[in-house]
Structure formats: structure tokens, C-alpha cells
Design a protein around this motif. Structure first.
Motif, short mmCIF file in Angstrom:
data_model
loop_
_atom_site.label_atom_id
_atom_site.label_comp_id
_atom_site.label_asym_id
_atom_site.label_seq_id
_atom_site.Cartn_x
_atom_site.Cartn_y
_atom_site.Cartn_z
N ASN A 166 0.81 -1.21 0.00
CA ASN A 166 0.00 0.00 0.00
C ASN A 166 0.85 1.26 0.00
OD1 ASN A 166 -2.30 -1.54 0.01
ND2 ASN A 166 -2.59 -1.43 2.22
N GLY A 167 2.06 1.18 0.50
CA GLY A 167 2.91 2.35 0.58
C GLY A 167 3.68 2.66 -0.70
N HIS A 168 3.50 1.86 -1.73
CA HIS A 168 4.26 2.05 -2.96
C HIS A 168 3.33 2.24 -4.15
CE1 HIS A 168 8.19 1.19 -1.23
NE2 HIS A 168 7.54 0.35 -0.46
N GLN A 169 3.70 3.13 -5.01
CA GLN A 169 2.91 3.44 -6.19
C GLN A 169 3.64 2.97 -7.45
OE1 GLN A 169 -0.03 5.40 -6.15
NE2 GLN A 169 -0.04 5.38 -3.93
N LEU A 170 2.89 2.90 -8.53
CA LEU A 170 3.54 2.67 -9.82
C LEU A 170 4.37 3.89 -10.17
CD1 LEU A 170 0.74 1.09 -12.03
CD2 LEU A 170 2.86 0.03 -11.31
N LEU A 171 5.56 3.65 -10.67
CA LEU A 171 6.46 4.74 -11.04
C LEU A 171 6.51 4.88 -12.54
CD1 LEU A 171 9.39 3.66 -8.69
CD2 LEU A 171 7.62 5.36 -8.20
N TYR A 172 6.71 6.09 -13.02
CA TYR A 172 6.90 6.29 -14.45
C TYR A 172 8.37 6.07 -14.78
CZ TYR A 172 2.25 8.26 -14.76
OH TYR A 172 0.89 8.41 -14.72
N ARG A 173 8.60 5.41 -15.91
CA ARG A 173 9.97 5.13 -16.32
C ARG A 173 10.52 6.27 -17.15
NH1 ARG A 173 10.05 -0.17 -18.44
NH2 ARG A 173 10.24 -0.78 -16.29
N THR A 174 11.76 6.64 -16.88
CA THR A 174 12.44 7.66 -17.67
C THR A 174 13.10 6.95 -18.85
OG1 THR A 174 12.89 8.91 -15.67
CG2 THR A 174 14.20 9.47 -17.61
N PRO A 175 12.78 7.37 -20.08
CA PRO A 175 13.35 6.68 -21.24
C PRO A 175 14.83 7.03 -21.45
CG PRO A 175 12.05 8.55 -21.96
CD PRO A 175 11.88 8.45 -20.46
N TYR A 176 15.53 6.09 -22.06
CA TYR A 176 16.93 6.34 -22.43
C TYR A 176 16.98 7.22 -23.68
CZ TYR A 176 18.31 2.83 -19.05
OH TYR A 176 18.51 2.13 -17.88
N GLN A 177 16.01 7.00 -24.55
CA GLN A 177 15.93 7.77 -25.79
C GLN A 177 14.52 8.33 -25.91
OE1 GLN A 177 18.12 6.16 -28.77
NE2 GLN A 177 17.87 7.91 -30.09
N VAL A 178 14.42 9.64 -25.93
CA VAL A 178 13.11 10.30 -25.99
C VAL A 178 12.47 10.07 -27.35
CG1 VAL A 178 11.92 12.50 -25.77
CG2 VAL A 178 13.91 12.02 -24.35
N SER A 179 11.17 9.69 -27.32
CA SER A 179 10.41 9.47 -28.55
C SER A 179 9.75 10.77 -28.99
CB SER A 179 9.35 8.40 -28.28
OG SER A 179 8.49 8.27 -29.35
N ALA A 180 9.64 10.96 -30.28
CA ALA A 180 9.02 12.17 -30.82
C ALA A 180 7.53 12.26 -30.46
CB ALA A 180 9.19 12.22 -32.34
N ASP A 181 6.87 11.10 -30.29
CA ASP A 181 5.44 11.11 -29.99
C ASP A 181 5.14 11.10 -28.48
OD1 ASP A 181 6.00 8.52 -29.23
OD2 ASP A 181 4.71 7.58 -30.74
N GLY A 182 6.17 11.18 -27.64
CA GLY A 182 5.98 11.24 -26.20
C GLY A 182 5.86 9.90 -25.51
N ASN A 183 5.99 8.80 -26.26
CA ASN A 183 5.92 7.47 -25.69
C ASN A 183 7.24 7.17 -24.97
OD1 ASN A 183 6.11 4.60 -25.36
ND2 ASN A 183 4.45 4.37 -26.83
N THR A 184 7.16 6.70 -23.73
CA THR A 184 8.38 6.40 -22.98
C THR A 184 8.69 4.90 -22.90
OG1 THR A 184 7.22 6.34 -20.85
CG2 THR A 184 8.12 8.48 -21.57
#
Length: 122
Positions: free
Chosen positions: A66-84
Motif C-alpha cells: 500500500n505504501g508504494h505506487q507505480l512509477l513512471y519510467r524515464t526513457p533512455y531515448q526520448v520518442s518524438a510522440d511522447g511514448n516512454t
């Protein structure tokens, strides 16, 4: 009583299954514009579970989860369409998580086998 005998292994297996679903979702959305890849910090959650168990907490799994949330991943290579979500990274994470699941399952089987021998008096 079985909870103490099996330790963190049942929770570890469930957490690995949950993580597999999260990574599979990332893989399914690799080509979805604007999709943000997510993951959990497995190591941190398991450290919290181990800490809670060693301190005699009644439900160490629920408190840690309960104390942990899903984290967003930081991409190694940024996509032009914003997909990580990056295909090679997600595939590698999925494969590593699968191997770790098998390892956890092996430990769980060894624990159960040991308990079975103790019950039989072998």
C-alpha cells in the motif's frame, strides 16, 4: 504459522506476477503515442516487507504494498510522440523478471519441501 515458515517468498511471487503484468502493458503500448511506461521498485518493496516482518508487523505485505505506487519510467531515448516505452528495455525487463520469478518459485518449492520433510519426520 505457515506465513512465518514461508517468509517473503509468497509475496515475492505475487509481486513478480504483478510486475509481469505491468511490463506486459508497457510492451503492448510500445507504439501508442503519448504512452508513459510504468514499473514498480521491486527491491524497495521487498526491503520494506523484510523490515516489516522482522519487526513483527501483523500484515507486512499489505503495509508494504500500500505504501508504494507505480512509477513512471524515464526513457533512455526520448520518442518524438511522447511514448516512454522502449521495446528493447521492456523486453529485457520482462525476461529478467521472468528469471527472477523462476528463482523465487524454486526457493518457495525448497521451503515447502523442507516443511513437508519436517512434518513427515524425515
Amino acid at each position: 504459522m505457515f506465513d512465518k515458515a514461508l517468509g517473503v517468498h509468497p509475496f515475492s511471487l505475487q509481486l513478480r506476477l504483478d510486475r509481469a503484468e505491468i511490463i506486459a502493458g508497457n510492451l503492448a503500448n510500445v507504439d501508442t503515442p503519448g504512452f508513459k511506461a510504468r514499473d514498480i521498485n521491486y527491491k524497495q518493496i521487498m526491503q520494506d516487507v523484510a523490515y516489516n516482518m522482522s519487526n513483527g508487523m501483523d500484515k507486512p505485505y499489505q503495509v508494504a504494498q500500500n505504501g508504494h505506487q507505480l512509477l513512471y519510467r524515464t526513457p533512455y531515448q526520448v520518442s518524438a510522440d511522447g511514448n516512454t516505452a522502449e521495446l528493447n528495455i521492456e523486453q529485457a525487463n520482462f525476461a529478467a523478471n521472468s528469471m527472477d520469478f523462476q528463482t523465487s518459485l524454486t526457493f518457495m518449492n525448497m521451503k515447502i519441501s523442507g516443511l513437508q520433510k519436517a512434518i513427515k519426520g524425515e
